[in-house]
Enzyme design. Sequence first.
Site, short mmCIF file in Angstrom:
data_model
loop_
_atom_site.label_atom_id
_atom_site.label_comp_id
_atom_site.label_asym_id
_atom_site.label_seq_id
_atom_site.Cartn_x
_atom_site.Cartn_y
_atom_site.Cartn_z
CG HIS A 156 -51.29 -31.04 49.53
ND1 HIS A 156 -49.98 -31.58 49.03
CD2 HIS A 156 -50.74 -29.55 49.70
CE1 HIS A 156 -48.94 -30.72 49.25
NE2 HIS A 156 -49.27 -29.47 49.62
CG HIS A 170 -50.32 -40.19 49.34
ND1 HIS A 170 -50.27 -38.74 49.71
CD2 HIS A 170 -51.60 -40.26 48.87
CE1 HIS A 170 -51.31 -38.16 49.42
NE2 HIS A 170 -52.05 -38.93 48.94
CB ILE A 189 -34.43 -40.56 53.51
CG1 ILE A 189 -32.99 -40.87 52.85
CG2 ILE A 189 -34.52 -40.21 54.82
CD1 ILE A 189 -32.43 -41.80 53.81
CG MET A 190 -40.00 -43.66 54.10
SD MET A 190 -40.80 -43.36 52.25
CE MET A 190 -40.08 -44.47 51.42
N GLY A 191 -40.36 -39.39 54.39
CA GLY A 191 -40.56 -38.01 54.92
C GLY A 191 -39.75 -36.76 54.18
CG PHE A 192 -36.13 -36.19 53.72
CD1 PHE A 192 -35.62 -35.00 53.96
CD2 PHE A 192 -36.32 -37.17 54.75
CE1 PHE A 192 -35.07 -34.62 55.43
CE2 PHE A 192 -35.85 -36.75 56.11
CZ PHE A 192 -35.12 -35.64 56.40
CG HIS A 237 -44.17 -32.57 47.76
ND1 HIS A 237 -44.92 -31.89 46.55
CD2 HIS A 237 -45.00 -32.96 48.55
CE1 HIS A 237 -46.43 -31.87 47.12
NE2 HIS A 237 -46.24 -32.70 48.15
CG ASP A 286 -46.22 -37.35 55.48
OD1 ASP A 286 -47.02 -37.33 56.43
OD2 ASP A 286 -46.30 -37.62 54.37
NE ARG A 333 -55.30 -34.17 52.18
CZ ARG A 333 -54.12 -34.13 51.79
NH1 ARG A 333 -53.87 -35.14 50.59
NH2 ARG A 333 -53.15 -33.65 52.06
NE ARG A 379 -60.13 -45.77 28.86
CZ ARG A 379 -59.09 -46.33 28.23
NH1 ARG A 379 -58.10 -45.67 28.07
NH2 ARG A 379 -59.27 -47.66 27.96
N1 CMC Z 1 -35.09 -40.07 49.60
C1 CMC Z 1 -34.01 -39.77 48.51
N2 CMC Z 1 -33.93 -39.41 47.67
C2 CMC Z 1 -34.93 -38.81 47.19
C3 CMC Z 1 -36.18 -38.83 47.90
C4 CMC Z 1 -36.07 -39.31 49.20
N3 CMC Z 1 -37.04 -39.24 50.09
N4 CMC Z 1 -37.27 -38.13 47.29
C5 CMC Z 1 -36.64 -37.51 46.08
N5 CMC Z 1 -35.29 -38.28 45.86
C6 CMC Z 1 -34.47 -38.26 44.97
C7 CMC Z 1 -34.86 -39.46 43.94
O1 CMC Z 1 -34.12 -40.32 44.30
C8 CMC Z 1 -34.44 -38.93 42.65
O2 CMC Z 1 -33.13 -38.53 42.32
P1 CMC Z 1 -32.34 -39.13 41.13
O3 CMC Z 1 -32.81 -38.21 40.06
O4 CMC Z 1 -30.81 -38.68 41.52
O5 CMC Z 1 -32.80 -40.51 40.86
C9 CMC Z 1 -34.77 -37.40 42.57
O6 CMC Z 1 -34.58 -36.93 44.14
C10 CMC Z 1 -36.36 -37.08 42.20
O7 CMC Z 1 -37.24 -38.21 42.89
P2 CMC Z 1 -38.52 -38.94 42.52
O8 CMC Z 1 -38.70 -40.02 43.45
O9 CMC Z 1 -38.21 -39.29 40.90
O10 CMC Z 1 -39.43 -37.74 42.79
P3 CMC Z 1 -41.00 -37.97 42.55
O11 CMC Z 1 -41.41 -36.65 42.10
O12 CMC Z 1 -41.36 -39.11 41.77
O13 CMC Z 1 -41.35 -38.36 44.14
C11 CMC Z 1 -41.94 -38.42 46.38
C12 CMC Z 1 -41.92 -37.72 45.03
C13 CMC Z 1 -42.61 -37.69 47.52
C14 CMC Z 1 -42.57 -39.68 46.06
C15 CMC Z 1 -40.42 -38.64 46.72
O14 CMC Z 1 -39.64 -37.70 47.02
C16 CMC Z 1 -40.24 -39.74 47.70
O15 CMC Z 1 -40.35 -40.83 47.56
N6 CMC Z 1 -40.10 -39.33 48.99
C17 CMC Z 1 -40.20 -40.20 50.09
C18 CMC Z 1 -41.84 -40.76 50.51
C19 CMC Z 1 -42.46 -39.39 51.36
O16 CMC Z 1 -41.88 -38.80 52.25
N7 CMC Z 1 -43.69 -39.33 50.80
C20 CMC Z 1 -44.51 -38.01 51.25
C21 CMC Z 1 -44.92 -37.01 50.48
S1 CMC Z 1 -45.67 -35.63 50.81
C22 CMC Z 1 -46.83 -35.85 51.76
C23 CMC Z 1 -47.78 -37.03 51.62
O17 CMC Z 1 -48.19 -37.29 50.51
O18 CMC Z 1 -48.18 -37.52 52.56
#
Ligand code: CMC
Length: 375
Positions: free
Chosen positions: A187, A222, A256-259, A261, A312, A337, A356
């Site tokens: 990825h 992740h 909410i985990m699994g949501f 990206h 996920d 992976r 760096r």
């Molecule tokens: N549940 C609730 N709100 C969410 C979620 C979520 N899973 N993901 C994003 N948001 C909201 C977040 O609260 C924020 O809202 P606001 O702007 O109102 O504060 C907005 O969406 C942007 O979120 P962010 O966390 O700043 O976005 P990011 O690009 O930094 O994070 C992420 C991406 C994957 C870390 C995040 O979506 C997340 O924490 N998801 C849950 C963990 C997860 O499922 N990870 C697996 C990623 S994909 C495959 C892998 O690598 O395994």
Amino acid sequence: MSSTAEELYRPGLEGIIAGETSVSTVEQDDLAYRGYTIEDLSKHASFEEVAYLLLYDDLPTQSQLDGFVAQINAHRELPGPVVDTLRAIPQNVNGMDMLRTAVSMLGHFDPIAGEGHDQDVERAIHVLAAVPTMIATRLRLGAGQDPVSPKPGLSHAGQFLYQAFGSEPTALHEKVLDLTLTLYAEHEYNASAFAARVCTSTLSDFYSAIVSGIGTLKGPLHGGANEAAMEMISRFGSGPEAEAWAHHAIANKEKIMGFGHRVYKNGDHRARILEPYTRQLGEAKGEQFRVDVYDAIKDTMWNEKKIYPNVDYPCGLAYFFMDLPIDVYTPLFVASRVTGWAAHIIEQRSNNRLIRPRSRYVGPAIRPYKPVSER
Ligand code: CMC
């Protein structure tokens, strides 16, 4: 720090191009490994073909594939001291911590001599073959059972399930594991591949780079999300119960985990491909209520936040329906992976420059030192 450097600052490096790669493209409209779309690969290719593609830059001919499979099979058995280590690690230790230690230990018994591109490919095959055996061995030892030796003739996915359960898997279980290995394989500049590249860029060794990837993948933002998502789904006995919780969690701004990206804003290609199989497994298992829970949380996330599930989310539930303990879900992500990490390590080495970056300093201004007696 110059103003130019400050202008380039993005928290979490969001949107920053941190390097070049020919391994994969992650776009809103497509995900492709070396130019082959994930739709085509998941429909037509085995994981072994995908692994070859990532390590050798193109799909194999039949004889290349046969040779590759033979090489993987030759590396499946673990060195004795690695098995002893698996026995010594306490059973309550997290599966990813176990794997981090076991892969590091494997590096001490590296059968490949010398350094170079071909040696890195061989090391990748060594780790690719060993990781499923590590996960299966650990499962068996945890259940008080003896490890199961590999059985010739099984696919990579089938081999893991055979070594884990001691019997050959159903065609559906083998197919779904093979599919998830393909979907998880690569990825682009995700956090763990980037960690592996950063480690490689210092001219560190192959095993250190893989271990950097394992430690980085473990986190629930992740790869750890497949376990965290399933822990969440398993808490509910019905769709309405899950929906009520999801409303509450969203109102409280819980993640909410699994949501979600970092890159995909119109949904994760991989989740769309996998979801029908998760439903099929649920039906085969006779546990429709868990699919109802899955749907209730997914629908609530969409209705209230317009956020899609990532790979996920369906993967955690698929593995659960296959009777795999939750603790092995992220290790199975590693089993796949390692191919992407290895491709990135090899690519980084082929055109290396130390990674760096700079930071923006936000601490106190320069101040005078005071002796202890004056503080
Ligand atoms: N549940 C609730 N709100 C969410 C979620 C979520 N899973 N993901 C994003 N948001 C909201 C977040 O609260 C924020 O809202 P606001 O702007 O109102 O504060 C907005 O969406 C942007 O979120 P962010 O966390 O700043 O976005 P990011 O690009 O930094 O994070 C992420 C991406 C994957 C870390 C995040 O979506 C997340 O924490 N998801 C849950 C963990 C997860 O499922 N990870 C697996 C990623 S994909 C495959 C892998 O690598 O395994």
